[in-house]
Design an enzyme around this catalytic site. Structure first.
Site, PDB file in Angstrom:
ATOM      1  N   ALA A  40     -69.439  61.473 -36.688  1.00 21.07           N
ATOM      2  CA  ALA A  40     -69.568  60.030 -36.911  1.00 21.07           C
ATOM      3  C   ALA A  40     -70.764  59.805 -37.821  1.00 21.07           C
ATOM      4  O   ALA A  40     -71.604  60.688 -38.005  1.00 21.07           O
ATOM      5  CB  ALA A  40     -69.751  59.294 -35.590  1.00 21.07           C
ATOM      6  N   MET A  41     -70.848  58.601 -38.392  1.00 21.84           N
ATOM      7  CA  MET A  41     -71.955  58.250 -39.290  1.00 21.84           C
ATOM      8  C   MET A  41     -72.432  56.848 -38.970  1.00 21.84           C
ATOM      9  O   MET A  41     -71.631  55.912 -38.912  1.00 21.84           O
ATOM     10  CB  MET A  41     -71.501  58.357 -40.753  1.00 21.84           C
ATOM     11  CG  MET A  41     -72.571  57.941 -41.760  1.00 21.84           C
ATOM     12  SD  MET A  41     -74.057  58.950 -41.596  1.00 21.84           S
ATOM     13  CE  MET A  41     -75.301  57.785 -42.140  1.00 21.84           C
ATOM     14  N   GLU A  58     -74.560  56.952 -32.037  1.00 18.55           N
ATOM     15  CA  GLU A  58     -74.549  56.193 -33.296  1.00 18.55           C
ATOM     16  C   GLU A  58     -75.184  54.811 -33.130  1.00 18.55           C
ATOM     17  O   GLU A  58     -75.840  54.311 -34.047  1.00 18.55           O
ATOM     18  CB  GLU A  58     -73.111  56.051 -33.815  1.00 18.55           C
ATOM     19  CG  GLU A  58     -72.391  57.365 -34.064  1.00 18.55           C
ATOM     20  CD  GLU A  58     -73.186  58.346 -34.911  1.00 18.55           C
ATOM     21  OE1 GLU A  58     -73.899  57.911 -35.841  1.00 18.55           O
ATOM     22  OE2 GLU A  58     -73.101  59.558 -34.639  1.00 18.55           O
TER      23      GLU A  58
END
Length: 901
Positions: free
Chosen positions: A292-293, A328
């Site tokens: 994920a980012m 995140e």
């Protein structure tokens, strides 16, 4: 399209001589970007224009900024109301990825300037910058595309001309031009939507303009264009949405959506800091290089790490999704609001987000007991990598863009988070959190170095945190603390030395003395006040009968006891004197110390055998991990030895597996589900044959479930057992089972189901099936992001390990093209194909192959593979006969193996 800037002059990026970094000149600073982009899904290109507002810091006749694989069509520089140049000379430095704009008229220091550029680029398939992702339309089977981004660490320059360094924060005005039926997303909410004439297609499109962002780093910018559906929660102060492509069941986004809304509220209270953006979008991207980012306000994920189907996925998948989402979201403050000034401070982002995800998971799901599994997960991951000479400090000097991807590893994430856990224990959790709040308040919208975090924690605690913690972040490795018992029976002697898995520490590598928090556990409780800061010291203990160092394994070190003391600790575990964390950590330490020559492997085997009454999942998770590490080191040894180790594993786990069973009841505990799954898989994969307690042995049970599944019963295999059942039937089956699993991959309803099938294919040992697996990995049916999945389990058997290495050599150019060296995935594949070997001859062959090829972008991963092989080779030399003797003495090794080793 033609190669960008072919034949251009070499010029550009400056060098920060104080730290050796290749960074841009400091003569101008960006303050705002006005960026418009229009993609073309027919030919996978896009057009863009950007106007960058600049503060001129020094008198300037040039401006340098980052570009990569972009065609620059026009450039204009203006100051106040006058144009400085509309046809400047451009030069390009390919190595530094810098375009420099030269002009004759001077820009005076203290003035404002504007840089306007029009450009075009490829909507690439490299999973970097502004790229394309594809999915199958469920209605007609056609391939559909969306445009998305991945800027971290240095790929904003691949999307648009930019000052692509984390310290060069600016605000952004983003406009996306797209077909009217497509959804457009960016970091901020929509300001306006208007109809425009498209320059690319000539028709009518919509221009979606987003509100201005807060000051932020380029690597956190994101924009997405495609057919998307969403679910929304309004339970938090701002809307929280989960998006996915039309081929996915959007209802599977509800778990993450609801968790995100609760987590944002939790973080706001914990940090005493409002989430500063007007919305939170989370998007499942079909093609994605990482897990994920954390793009600010627009987080992107692999599908499997965001969408969760309670009926189709097991407990471990649910925990993974929860941890990724909370990781995140922690970044929205730690990394996005406050950002490291350069990439050597990456751990400030990743270490904290990792620690915070476990902290918040523990708050939301106390029944998961995540701090127990933290010891066997994060801590062991950190200690494993950091026991290699080719590891690196938490604060690792980074000079060039191509070095950055290699530090997104267990040191930045796991060791970084373990340092924070250690300091939170040292200061107390409340004091630690107060320091975090002060840090975020003081540095909001700014950039920091590690010293700024230590200063905030010192301010909150009144202690000199920097003096204690700098040693942990600036040095590679960690110590082993050797314990001897003094003759007075009232004290112990402790001594610290550098720990290396290869057991060949040189004097010059053993000069760092760490502040080791000993955490002395006795019958009186835990004494957290004792710190070993020198090479060695004596420590008084209330009673020599029972003591243990590193209570709950919050410290980053291994503890080496005498065999007699280790035996006593084993008894103390049975007597209930050790916590779950103590027991799991003690087993982990013993296994690692045997692998590096501090103890004998026979002692570890005996220790594991003594835990047959153990009742906790986390401890059994570590027991099976340590058996696996021994079996992996002995992979290329004589078959009788390997079969004996397999039988030992089977003896340990089979009865427990049969007693636990493999039926799952509604409402069954999260940990219990994982425990049953662990025992079932460990027993089945070690050849579980018989049991008086059940009508099916586990292998038969696995085939029974699998055959029902093959006939169309989708519920025949419980999600918690899916991976184990697939592995067991492929390990014992043939082409029929393989074909069924390939079909399961092709037709699975969720990414989790499909990935589990794909991940299992390598278990098949037949040469023709191994070849099919390797061919499949490079076929169009497997996305580049998933190449590592089918090949990973080939490491579980010798034919697979050998075939992997040959495949890597035969297909090197193809693999390199599919996985560009700048992305971490190439390094992952190289490690998968090399690290399972155990002999010096393997090291020689690997070195020879790569000596004739560039290892840029994965040289560190390759060095770690070679170190790991060397460590196993030395382990075998030391303990080959020791293990054989122990197995013979206990009846596991009935045949003579003389002359076969």
């Amino acid at each position: 399209m033609c190669k960008l800037h072919a034949g251009a002059d070499v010029a550009g990026g400056g060098l920060d001589l104080s730290k050796g970094r290749e960074i841009l000149p400091a003569n101008v600073r960006p303050t705002n970007y006005d960026l418009t982009l229009e993609p073309n899904f027919e030919n996978f290109t896009y057009q863009g224009n950007v106007t960058i507002d600049l503060d001129v810091v020094e008198d300037s006749t040039s401006i340098s900024l980052n570009t990569l694989e972009l065609a620059i069509h026009s450039t204009k520089v203006s100051s106040e109301s006058s144009v400085i140049t509309s046809s400047p000379k451009l030069s390009y430095d390919d190595g530094k990825q810098v375009t420099t704009i030269h002009f004759d008229q001077k820009l005076p220091a203290g003035t404002k300037a504007k840089l306007t550029m029009t450009f075009s680029g490829e909507l690439n398939d490299k999973l970097a910058g502004f790229y394309r992702s594809s999915y199958k339309d469920a209605r007609d089977g056609t391939t559909k595309y969306l445009a998305t981004t991945q800027m971290e660490p240095t790929d904003a320059r691949r999307a648009f001309p930019s000052f692509d360094e984390p310290a060069l924060k600016a605000t952004f005005d983003i406009t996306l031009v797209a077909e009217k039926h497509l959804t457009c997303l960016s970091n901020m909410d929509v300001a306006s939507e208007t109809e425009v004439d498209s320059e690319m297609s000539g028709g009518k499109k919509k221009a979606v303009k987003f509100n201005k962002t807060p000051p932020m780093s380029t690597y956190l910018l994101a924009f997405i264009i495609g057919e998307l559906q969403y679910v929304e929660s309004r339970s938090f102060r701002v809307p929280v949405r989960v998006y996915a492509t039309p081929d996915k069941d959007i209802e599977h986004g509800k778990f993450s959506m609801e968790l995100a809304a609760k987590t944002l509220e939790f973080y706001e209270k914990t940090f005493d800091s409002k989430f500063p953006l007007p919305k939170m979008d989370m998007v499942a991207i079909p093609d994605f290089s990482a897990g994920a980012m954390e793009n600010w306000g627009l987080i992107t994920y692999r599908v499997v790490d965001l969408l969760f189907d309670e009926k189709a996925s097991g407990a471990s998948t649910k925990q993974r999704v929860a941890e990724v989402v909370q990781h995140e979201l922690a970044h929205q403050w730690f990394g996005n609001l406050v950002t490291m000034d350069f990439w050597d401070g990456l751990w400030l982002n990743e270490g904290f987000a990792t620690w915070m995800s476990w902290y918040s998971c523990n708050s939301f799901y106390p029944e998961w007991k995540v701090w127990q599994s933290y010891v066997t997960d994060n801590l062991q991951s950190a200690l494993s990598l950091d026991s290699l000479r080719s590891s690196h400090p938490i604060e690792v000097p980074v000079k060039r863009a191509d070095e950055i991807n290699q530090i997104f590893d267990a040191i930045s994430y796991s060791k970084g988070s373990c340092v924070l856990r250690m300091i939170s224990k040292y200061l107390g959790e409340d004091t630690f959190m107060e320091g975090i709040r002060r840090y975020l308040k003081k540095h909001a919208y700014g950039n920091t170095q590690t010293g700024d975090l230590w200063a905030a924690l010192s301010d909150a605690s009144g202690r000199n945190v920097e003096n204690v913690m700098d040693i942990w972040t600036k040095n590679v490795g960690y110590p082993v603390v050797s314990v001897t018992e003094n003759e007075d029976s009232k004290s112990i002697h402790v001594k610290q030395n550098r720990f290396l898995r290869t057991a060949d520490v040189k004097p010059e590598e053993d000069k760092t003395l760490y502040p080791v928090f000993l955490g002395l556990r006795t019958r009186d409780g835990v004494d957290e006040s004792i710190t070993l800061s020198e090479r060695e010291m004596n420590v008084e203990v209330p009673s020599i009968e029972f003591f243990k160092l590193n209570a709950d394994h919050a410290g980053i070190y291994r503890t080496s006891y005498s065999p007699a003391r280790l035996e006593k600790l084993g008894q103390a575990a049975k007597d209930g004197l050790l916590t779950v964390e103590d027991r799991a950590g003690m087993i982990a330490d013993a296994g690692a110390l045997a692998a590096s020559g501090y103890q004998r492997t026979s002692g570890v085997l005996a220790l594991l055998r003594g835990f047959d009454d153990e009742s906790e999942f986390v401890v059994w998770d570590e027991i099976t991990t340590r058996i696996a590490s021994i079996r992996n080191a002995w992979t290329f040894e004589d078959r009788e030895i390997k079969d004996a180790l397999k039988a030992f594993q089977r003896d340990l786990v089979s009865d427990k597996a049969h007693k636990a069973g493999w039926k799952f009841q509604e409402g069954e505990g999260h940990i219990e589900q994982q425990f049953k799954s662990l025992l079932f898989g460990s027993a089945g994969l070690s050849g579980d044959k018989t049991s008086r307690l059940t009508e099916f042995r586990i292998i038969d049970a696995a085939f029974d479930m699998f055959n029902k599944f093959a006939k169309g019963d989708a519920t025949a295999i419980h999600p918690n057992l899916r991976g184990s059942v697939y592995g067991i039937v492929l390990q014992n089956g043939g082409e029929r089972e393989y074909d069924i699993l390939v079909n399961a991959y092709r037709t699975g309803n969720t990414s989790d189901e499909r990935n589990t099938a794909l991940r299992s294919l390598g278990r098949a040992k037949q040469p023709e099936l191994i070849k099919r697996t390797l061919d499949f990995a490079l076929s169009s049916e497997v996305k580049e992001q998933d190449i590592y999945l089918p090949i990973g389990s080939l490491r579980t058997h010798v034919p697979g390990i050998n075939a992997l290495w040959q495949w890597l050599q035969d297909n090197w150019l193809t693999i390199q093209k599919k996985l560009p060296p700048g992305l971490s995935m190439l390094g992952t594949v190289v490690q998968i194909c090399t690290a399972s070997f155990t002999k010096q001859e393997h090291i020689d062959a690997i070195k020879k192959f790569f000596s004739e090829r560039s290892t840029k972008g994965f040289d560190q991963g390759l060095a770690q593979s070679l170190d790991a092989i060397r460590a196993k080779s030395m382990w075998l030399e030391r303990d080959r006969e020791d293990v054989e003797s122990w197995l013979k003495a206990r009846g596991y090794l009935k045949k003579s193996t003389e002359g076969k080793l």
